[in-house]
Design an enzyme around this catalytic site. Sequence first.
Site, PDB file in Angstrom:
ATOM      1  N   ARG A 308      35.818 -59.340   9.569  1.00 45.66           N
ATOM      2  CA  ARG A 308      36.578 -58.326   8.839  1.00 45.66           C
ATOM      3  C   ARG A 308      37.284 -57.372   9.809  1.00 45.66           C
ATOM      4  NH1 ARG A 308      37.395 -56.219   3.493  1.00 45.66           N
ATOM      5  NH2 ARG A 308      35.981 -57.670   2.465  1.00 45.66           N
ATOM      6  N   GLU A 690      34.638 -48.605  -0.520  1.00 47.74           N
ATOM      7  CA  GLU A 690      34.755 -48.515   0.933  1.00 47.74           C
ATOM      8  C   GLU A 690      36.080 -47.964   1.455  1.00 47.74           C
ATOM      9  OE1 GLU A 690      33.625 -52.762   0.935  1.00 47.74           O
ATOM     10  OE2 GLU A 690      32.583 -52.273   2.784  1.00 47.74           O
TER      11      GLU A 690
HETATM   12  N1  MTE Z   1      28.603 -44.516  -2.855  1.00 50.29           N
HETATM   13  C1  MTE Z   1      27.380 -43.956  -2.929  1.00 50.29           C
HETATM   14  N2  MTE Z   1      27.237 -42.796  -3.577  1.00 50.29           N
HETATM   15  N3  MTE Z   1      26.294 -44.538  -2.337  1.00 50.29           N
HETATM   16  C2  MTE Z   1      26.401 -45.716  -1.643  1.00 50.29           C
HETATM   17  O1  MTE Z   1      25.409 -46.235  -1.125  1.00 50.29           O
HETATM   18  N4  MTE Z   1      27.908 -47.512  -0.856  1.00 50.29           N
HETATM   19  C3  MTE Z   1      29.286 -47.869  -0.508  1.00 50.29           C
HETATM   20  C4  MTE Z   1      30.229 -47.574  -1.676  1.00 50.29           C
HETATM   21  N5  MTE Z   1      30.010 -46.240  -2.182  1.00 50.29           N
HETATM   22  C5  MTE Z   1      27.690 -46.327  -1.548  1.00 50.29           C
HETATM   23  C6  MTE Z   1      28.776 -45.690  -2.203  1.00 50.29           C
HETATM   24  C7  MTE Z   1      29.461 -49.265  -0.123  1.00 50.29           C
HETATM   25  S1  MTE Z   1      29.111 -49.707   1.450  1.00 50.29           S
HETATM   26  C8  MTE Z   1      29.948 -50.203  -0.993  1.00 50.29           C
HETATM   27  S2  MTE Z   1      30.256 -51.788  -0.502  1.00 50.29           S
HETATM   28  C9  MTE Z   1      30.243 -49.879  -2.392  1.00 50.29           C
HETATM   29  O2  MTE Z   1      29.951 -48.519  -2.702  1.00 50.29           O
HETATM   30  C10 MTE Z   1      29.414 -50.804  -3.269  1.00 50.29           C
HETATM   31  O3  MTE Z   1      29.536 -50.529  -4.610  1.00 50.29           O
HETATM   32  P1  MTE Z   1      30.759 -51.024  -5.515  1.00 50.29           P
HETATM   33  O4  MTE Z   1      31.003 -52.456  -5.184  1.00 50.29           O
HETATM   34  O5  MTE Z   1      30.255 -50.825  -6.888  1.00 50.29           O
HETATM   35  O6  MTE Z   1      31.913 -50.149  -5.164  1.00 50.29           O
HETATM   36  N1  HPA Z   2      31.672 -57.291   2.726  1.00 49.80           N
HETATM   37  C1  HPA Z   2      30.390 -56.953   2.522  1.00 49.80           C
HETATM   38  N2  HPA Z   2      29.402 -57.786   2.630  1.00 49.80           N
HETATM   39  C2  HPA Z   2      29.690 -59.050   2.939  1.00 49.80           C
HETATM   40  C3  HPA Z   2      31.000 -59.470   3.149  1.00 49.80           C
HETATM   41  C4  HPA Z   2      32.043 -58.542   3.037  1.00 49.80           C
HETATM   42  O1  HPA Z   2      33.229 -58.860   3.223  1.00 49.80           O
HETATM   43  N3  HPA Z   2      30.983 -60.772   3.444  1.00 49.80           N
HETATM   44  C5  HPA Z   2      29.683 -61.129   3.432  1.00 49.80           C
HETATM   45  N4  HPA Z   2      28.896 -60.088   3.121  1.00 49.80           N
HETATM   46 MO1  MOS Z   3      29.153 -52.227   1.621  1.00 49.56          MO
HETATM   47  S1  MOS Z   3      29.175 -52.142   3.668  1.00 49.56           S
HETATM   48  O1  MOS Z   3      29.974 -53.802   1.609  1.00 49.56           O
HETATM   49  O2  MOS Z   3      27.505 -52.560   1.350  1.00 49.56           O
END
Ligand code: MTE
Ligand code: HPA
Ligand code: MOS
Length: 736
Positions: A308, A690
């Site tokens: 990535r 993210e």
């Molecule tokens: N927001 C909060 N409050 N707590 C979290 O742990 N994790 C982040 C983001 N926002 C997180 C957060 C990460 S790393 C990801 S990948 C996404 O939330 C995952 O949730 P989603 O796929 O529902 O956005």
């Molecule tokens: N994002 C988060 N987690 C993952 C991914 C990615 O792109 N690919 C494999 N695990």
């Molecule tokens: Mo988020 S780093 O893809 O858990």
Amino acid sequence: MIGEALAHDSAWLHVSGSARYVDDLPEPPGTLYAALGMSSEAAAKVLALDLDPVRSAPGVVKVIAAADIPGINCIGPVVPDEPTFATNEVRFHGQPLFAVAATSVELARRAARLARVHYERRNAVVTVDDALERKDFVLPTLEVTRGDPAATARSENLVEGTLRCGGQEHFYLEGQVALAIPGDRGEMLVHSSTQHPTEIQHLVAAALGLPDAAVTVELRRLGGGFGGKETQAAVYAVAAALLARATGRPVKLRVDRDDDMRGTGKRHDFLYRYRAGFDGRGRIEALDLMLASRCGLSADLSSAVNDRAVFHCDNAYFLPHIHIVSHRCRTDTVSSTAFRGFGGPQGMFAIEGVVAAIARRLDIDALDVRKQNLYGAAPRNDRSEYRQRRRAVREFNAHSPHFKRGLALTPVKFGISFTAIPMNQAGALVHIYTDGSVHLNHGGTEMGQGLFIKVAQIVAAELGIDLGRVHLTPTSTAKVPNTSPTAASSGTDTNGEAARAACRELKNRLAAYCAKRWGVQASEVRFADNRVSAGNQSLGFHELAREAFLDRIPLSATGYWRTPEIHFARARFQGEPFFYFAYGAAVSEVAIDRHTGESRLLRADLLHDVGRSLNPAIDRGQIEGGFIQGMGWLTMEELYWDERGELKTHAPSTYKIPVAGDCPPQFNVWLWERGENVREVAYRSKAVGEPPLMLALSVFHAIYDAIGATSISREAVPLVAPATPENILKAIHALG
Ligand code: MTE
Ligand code: HPA
Ligand code: MOS
């Protein structure tokens, strides 16, 4: 309800302290408490492990090590290269060697320190530089080329240099924890604070020598994950389950903050070398980029994370000729892992550093270099007043020898989808009860990001009922199987669409039932305002549920969704791995003190594209939180391992994360009003978890800009991230 700024479903529970996390669950009678015994060396042979003093310590009920594992001693999620308990050798300081169960947390932790371990130490490989020098890699080096790899040789203007960014500790508020409860015939129920219940299920089953079906993993919520619980919850869950099996009693393992910080992986820190050719306006003609990251002892998710980084080393810029070499360095440190952005931030960090170096060489505003290089047409609308403020900053700096201001605008383009194609699928389970209330379950995990309320909004909208009728239920491998981790920001897209599919199935059945009963077409049946209607016929949703049940219509359905169209051939590094992109831009203005190196964010303007927002309140929270977390990574959070490989920053006393007082006094956040996902997913909203983290590159580059103003040099500012006072001073002095 779609598009409404609703509070998080658990907001009240969060602030009143009544939200239940794993450690808050009522403990079954006889629960034991566990602790891990950890290596005090980073790189050594284990000559002898004497656990007798642990066994005879007060309160101890059971001690287990590798030899006591009935199944497989392995927690490697992708590559089977990491043991649950180290055996003949240890590969990082803090690596688990054994686990102990005792009658109290305190007694378990005390006992765990009593093991007598004889080590034969070797020199630890700690840094990326060490590993690069030895060509010590956990995974094969990736080389990617687009256009002519030798094109930099033809450019008239060249910048070359080295960049560095640091790692990051997740600092979730709820630390790693698991509660394992044994059932009949060896079955195991594990409550785990994990983003990936299915993986925990698999690893626990493999450790216990059970089929997957004998293990259930469940959780209602995490107190934050941020990627730190995508793989790293495993050792705790597996150890608790092993002890539960060995004792026949429930076992809870909750680690304290220092051990959590020592024992779990972090964001990868990176070293980069670049050589960029550009024209007189700063347009990049060709780029040679080497990326090297600290992966730690094992592969963990490093393949996907570093991929990535490669995907995102263009950020929002068109690079006609590029040659990338990506090294995945093996070090005697804890295995680095997923962290919000998942390598994306590190990829963007590189190109933003290159852009800034070009701007300095040409002595023009970095924004102009950025605009020269953007994909597509230039942006038109500037609500941050960048140009006026640029003049004001110049004016200020001309009259201020001590404090310097800096300003930067940086873009973000972030690809949405797991780059591992099979992970882009999700399932859901929806029941309608005969009172019209709805039980919603799906494969996603709630970690504070608002996934559950967004999926509930989708379900309520689909069924035409009030949100209050939709009940959110704990994630469980027993309800929705074979799930992906909640990661890659795709939770709402995938689980929301799976839940929608389940609702459509239920609606189809109910519409057919109404059609028959009312003598109308099924397509005429409408679900809205808690009613189901066609022509002049109408029933309350709850009345219909009851009557359909009496007529023996099944009121439970599963739903499934997979992301369409994406494809990616990793061997050639070609394809369309992303379903769509999320975009944003940020302007940050900072002040630095050139004599102390302190910095302060004065104002931030964030514009972010969430498509047609499902819930602007949640999205705003994600944007603000992500930005501040990114600012922490780039300005104050500093991990320090000593030369023996011991992490010295393992508590908030030495590891500083941003607090409320670090938020800028002027903090403008705009959701892009015209935003609309080009893809028909989640009501044309966009993933938001993210991408906003990377808006914080503007803070780093504003500091870079301010440092630049201390010197007449046209060299790149040698600022490494994090831009701590120390690193800022170093950069000022090196620039001269
Ligand atoms: N927001 C909060 N409050 N707590 C979290 O742990 N994790 C982040 C983001 N926002 C997180 C957060 C990460 S790393 C990801 S990948 C996404 O939330 C995952 O949730 P989603 O796929 O529902 O956005
Ligand atoms: N994002 C988060 N987690 C993952 C991914 C990615 O792109 N690919 C494999 N695990
Ligand atoms: Mo988020 S780093 O893809 O858990």
